[in-house]
Design an enzyme around this catalytic site. Structure first.
Site: not given
Ligand code: NAP
Ligand code: GDD
Length: 330
Positions: A135, A156, A160, A133
């Site tokens: 992050e 987190y 990662k 990520t």
């Molecule tokens: P998500 O919607 O939060 O999905 C996370 C998945 O992990 C869900 O299926 C969850 O199951 C499962 N999980 C959580 N704890 C577990 C455990 N102990 N054992 C087995 N499964 C478990 O995340 P996403 O947005 O699809 O992202 C997919 C991956 O990419 C994650 O690793 C995330 O950190 C990474 N990532 C995401 C982003 C982004 O912007 N979306 C960016 C960079 C990296 P449940 O449904 O049961 O909760």
């Molecule tokens: N969640 C959330 N809720 N974020 C907020 C809010 C709020 O009410 N208000 C402001 N933010 C700001 C957070 O402080 C952050 O700077 C930004 O919005 C994005 O927050 P999130 O949508 O929670 O995403 P993230 O960037 O912290 O993390 C996501 O992206 C990562 C990749 O950069 C997650 O999907 C991570 O799993 C992923 O790795």
């Protein structure tokens, strides 16, 4: 020969899009689903592709499990002997990781090591994708690329980063085909409701329908590089089809602030965001990541992946989906 994939985190946003992609390509797909106390498992994002276990010719198989259980992972890898493994399971919420740092490390960091070790021990020749990520870049100045030095700012991000280096280490130590996609934020109508984009677009739908008046947010000045999740699933698959295991940044390269996303989302419903967004300290983080802007040049050059949907179109797509879901009573 039918190709076989194992996906951890199959019930998440990315897991569901990746499942659809792999099924459309003829794969047999296996996924790990966590146990819940409710009868209905948390598989709602898979509804469109779910196949009843009694159906013949089924290509989607869901296994109860958890990435905190090394024995289960070892058994599944050995029994399925997948060609490809996508490790998407994580406690993926940054704010939550400050409240649950040890739990986050166990799932998000050690979960990856358990999986890598299961593959190494089984000698199954699987290609492994690790969901790294942006992050991990944390405080590093943008634009961030594969050569940027990491500086994570949350439990987190640190978890990662551990998983990321473990993936590199297994590749270098044992010659395994293990590659990390360093994905920047990617969103969709299936995004979890507490991530900021979806929180905003759901609020827009409810405010436009007269159900609510306000949405409470934290830092509006954070800059993110928001892309469209189905395109990121395609990037994951492409990385495992590449001749070599290589780590890539996956990003749009187009930044926006949280306030820009809010403005665009409210405007799409004919509303002024300043009338409806309130501040709440609870959504601030102990340490913020101020600016994530990816440089996707390498993945474009080497495997031909480019983001098509950018943050402003994404805001409109997500608002439309949330308004339609509300009308449908979902
Ligand atoms: P998500 O919607 O939060 O999905 C996370 C998945 O992990 C869900 O299926 C969850 O199951 C499962 N999980 C959580 N704890 C577990 C455990 N102990 N054992 C087995 N499964 C478990 O995340 P996403 O947005 O699809 O992202 C997919 C991956 O990419 C994650 O690793 C995330 O950190 C990474 N990532 C995401 C982003 C982004 O912007 N979306 C960016 C960079 C990296 P449940 O449904 O049961 O909760
Ligand atoms: N969640 C959330 N809720 N974020 C907020 C809010 C709020 O009410 N208000 C402001 N933010 C700001 C957070 O402080 C952050 O700077 C930004 O919005 C994005 O927050 P999130 O949508 O929670 O995403 P993230 O960037 O912290 O993390 C996501 O992206 C990562 C990749 O950069 C997650 O999907 C991570 O799993 C992923 O790795």
């Amino acid at each position: 020969m039918t190709r076989t994939a194992l996906i951890t985190g199959i019930t998440g946003q990315d897991g569901s899009y990746l499942t659809e992609l792999l099924l459309s390509k003829g794969y047999e797909v296996h996924g790990i689903v966590r146990h819940t106390s409710s009868l209905i498992a948390n598989t709602s994002r898979l509804d469109a592709v779910y196949q009843d276990p009694h159906e013949s010719g089924r290509r989607l198989f869901l296994h109860k499990g958890d990435v905190t259980d090394a024995g289960l992972l070892g058994n599944l890898v050995r029994d399925i002997a997948p060609d490809e493994i996508y490790n998407l399971a994580a406690q993926s919420h940054v704010r939550v990781s400050f409240d649950l740092p040890e739990y986050t490390a166990n799932v998000t960091a050690l979960g990856a090591v358990r999986l890598l070790e299961a593959v190494r021990a089984s000698r199954v020749e699987a290609r492994i994708y690790q969901a790294s990520t942006s992050e991990m870049f944390g405080l590093a100045a943008p634009p961030q690329s594969e050569t940027t030095v990491f500086h994570p700012r949350s439990p987190y991000g640190a978890a990662k980063l551990y998983a990321h280096w473990a993936t590199v280490n297994y590749r270098e130590s044992y010659g395994m085909f293990a590659a990390s996609g360093i994905a920047f934020n990617h969103e969709s109508p299936r995004r979890g409701e507490t991530f900021v984009t979806r929180k905003i677009t759901r609020a827009v739908a409810r405010i436009a329908a007269g159900i609510e008046k306000h949405v409470y947010l934290g830092n509006l000045d954070a800059v993110r590089d928001w892309g469209y999740a189905p395109e990121y699933a395609e990037a994951m698959w492409l990385m495992l089809q590449h001749a070599e295991p290589v780590d890539y940044v996956i990003a749009t390269g187009r930044p926006a602030r949280v306030r820009d996303f809010a403005e665009a989302a409210f405007a799409h419903a004919g509303l002024d965001w300043r009338d409806h967004v309130e501040h709440d300290d609870r959504y601030e983080r102990p340490a913020e990541v101020p600016e994530l802007i990816g440089d996707p040049a390498k993945i474009g050059r080497e495997i031909g992946w480019r983001a098509k949907v950018h943050w402003d179109e994404l805001a409109r797509v997500m608002v439309d989906a949330d308004r339609a879901a509300l009308r449908a009573g979902e």
